[in-house]
Design an enzyme around this catalytic site. Structure first.
Site, PDB file in Angstrom:
ATOM      1  N   LYS A   1       1.573   4.784   1.021  1.00 30.04           N
ATOM      2  CA  LYS A   1       1.531   3.388   1.447  1.00 30.04           C
ATOM      3  C   LYS A   1       2.248   3.180   2.782  1.00 30.04           C
ATOM      4  O   LYS A   1       3.025   4.017   3.243  1.00 30.04           O
ATOM      5  CB  LYS A   1       2.120   2.486   0.365  1.00 30.04           C
ATOM      6  CG  LYS A   1       1.196   2.338  -0.835  1.00 30.04           C
ATOM      7  CD  LYS A   1       1.668   1.296  -1.828  1.00 30.04           C
ATOM      8  CE  LYS A   1       0.626   1.081  -2.920  1.00 30.04           C
ATOM      9  NZ  LYS A   1       1.067   0.097  -3.943  1.00 30.04           N
TER      10      LYS A   1
ATOM     11  N   ARG B   1       1.532   6.544 -10.047  1.00 30.04           N
ATOM     12  CA  ARG B   1       0.125   6.351  -9.656  1.00 30.04           C
ATOM     13  C   ARG B   1      -0.053   6.961  -8.268  1.00 30.04           C
ATOM     14  O   ARG B   1       0.565   6.498  -7.301  1.00 30.04           O
ATOM     15  CB  ARG B   1      -0.215   4.862  -9.647  1.00 30.04           C
ATOM     16  CG  ARG B   1      -1.661   4.555  -9.260  1.00 30.04           C
ATOM     17  CD  ARG B   1      -1.919   3.054  -9.241  1.00 30.04           C
ATOM     18  NE  ARG B   1      -3.304   2.750  -8.904  1.00 30.04           N
ATOM     19  CZ  ARG B   1      -3.759   2.607  -7.654  1.00 30.04           C
ATOM     20  NH1 ARG B   1      -2.918   2.729  -6.632  1.00 30.04           N
ATOM     21  NH2 ARG B   1      -5.038   2.332  -7.429  1.00 30.04           N
TER      22      ARG B   1
END
Length: 294
Positions: A239, A273
């Site tokens: 991210k 995740r």
């Protein structure tokens, strides 16, 4: 079990215990005392990390098989990118993409656990009832938001849908601080319990409703979320909170991802995740070895 307490505000003191968790997935009890790795499978053309985009049936099958071969125990299938600037996808298009992707995954891996990444309750219902999804992964915090900066079209309550389906539910927070997260989650979890939802997994929502600085502030205090006594999912893989700090791109963010995965496991994460399954599984194994040596 180790009892501890956290001061959430000057007037609120909450006591907590570090616990081992399990979830019921279609009658199968899944032990989360050993952290699980959830592999990302995006049936989209525009997810932020190009390596996760799979559109043809062959690509979807290969990615699903890769996730399991590398040690992933859950496949998270999404068909609607929620990255900043992503195009709006209609409910019909999202449904069509998920129907095709879930059919492929179930065909090649009939027994694997599948979570469906959607904030639309009607889509989630069809994925569970018709196409074999086991878990609902909701990035809207039960309807607070949808795709970034786009109003959410809510036609039925996600909380009520989850209760009717009886499946585990990942409740992601869009709040910017641990304090706000806990205040909102306390109310939301009470509502879910009142509806009869038993298996709730909390996701602090890194990258959702938070600046880079706020993301790291949440990571610094992540262990405080154990006060909720529910398993914690962490999704930081590649991210912008990583690559912006390192002046890179999602393609160069694997090393930083592994660093934050290690920290998340130290602070109590039960599920990671991830895009890069093998590396995450190795991180879990090494952390378990360290813990066993204490």
């Amino acid at each position: 079990m180790t009892t501890c307490f956290f001061v959430i505000s000057p007037k609120i003191i909450i006591f907590a215990s570090r616990m081992d968790y399990s979830i019921n997935v279609r009658g199968r009890l899944v032990d989360l005392s050993q952290p699980q790795v959830m592999g990302i499978l995006n049936a989209t053309p525009d997810s932020f990390f190009a390596g996760s985009r799979k559109q043809t049936e062959e690509e979807i099958a290969q990615r699903a098989l890769q996730i399991v071969a590398e040690g992933g125990s859950i496949i998270d299938v999404g068909a609607f990118s929620t990255r900043p600037g992503a195009s709006l996808v209609s409910e019909e298009e999202e449904t069509d993409r998920l129907q095709r992707a879930l059919a492929v995954v179930r065909n090649v891996l009939p027994d694997v656990m599948i979570s469906v990444d959607t904030y639309r309750s009607r889509v989630a219902r069809r994925c569970v009832e018709e196409w074999g999804a086991d878990i609902i992964n909701d990035v809207s915090e039960g309807g607070k938001t949808g795709i970034v900066n786009t109003p959410l079209d809510v036609r039925e309550s996600m909380f009520e849908t989850v209760a009717e389906l009886g499946v585990p539910y990942i409740l992601m927070s869009v709040q910017p601080t641990i304090h706000d997260m806990l205040i909102h989650w306390s109310e939301e979890v009470n509502r879910l319990h009142a509806l009869g939802v038993k298996d709730i997994i909390l996701d602090p929502g890194f990258g959702f409703g938070k600046t880079v600085e706020e993301n790291y502030a949440v990571m610094t205090e992540l262990e405080k979320l154990q006060v909720m006594r529910l398993p914690l999912l962490v999704g930081v893989s590649r991210k912008s909170m990583i690559w912006k700090v390192l002046d890179g791109t999602p393609d160069t963010a694997l090393n930083g991802t592994t660093v934050l995965h290690t920290l998340s496991l130290q602070k109590g994460a039960s599920i990671l995740r991830v895009h890069d399954v093998r590396e995450a599984v190795e991180t879990v194994r090494l952390m378990q070895k360290l813990n066993a040596s204490k």
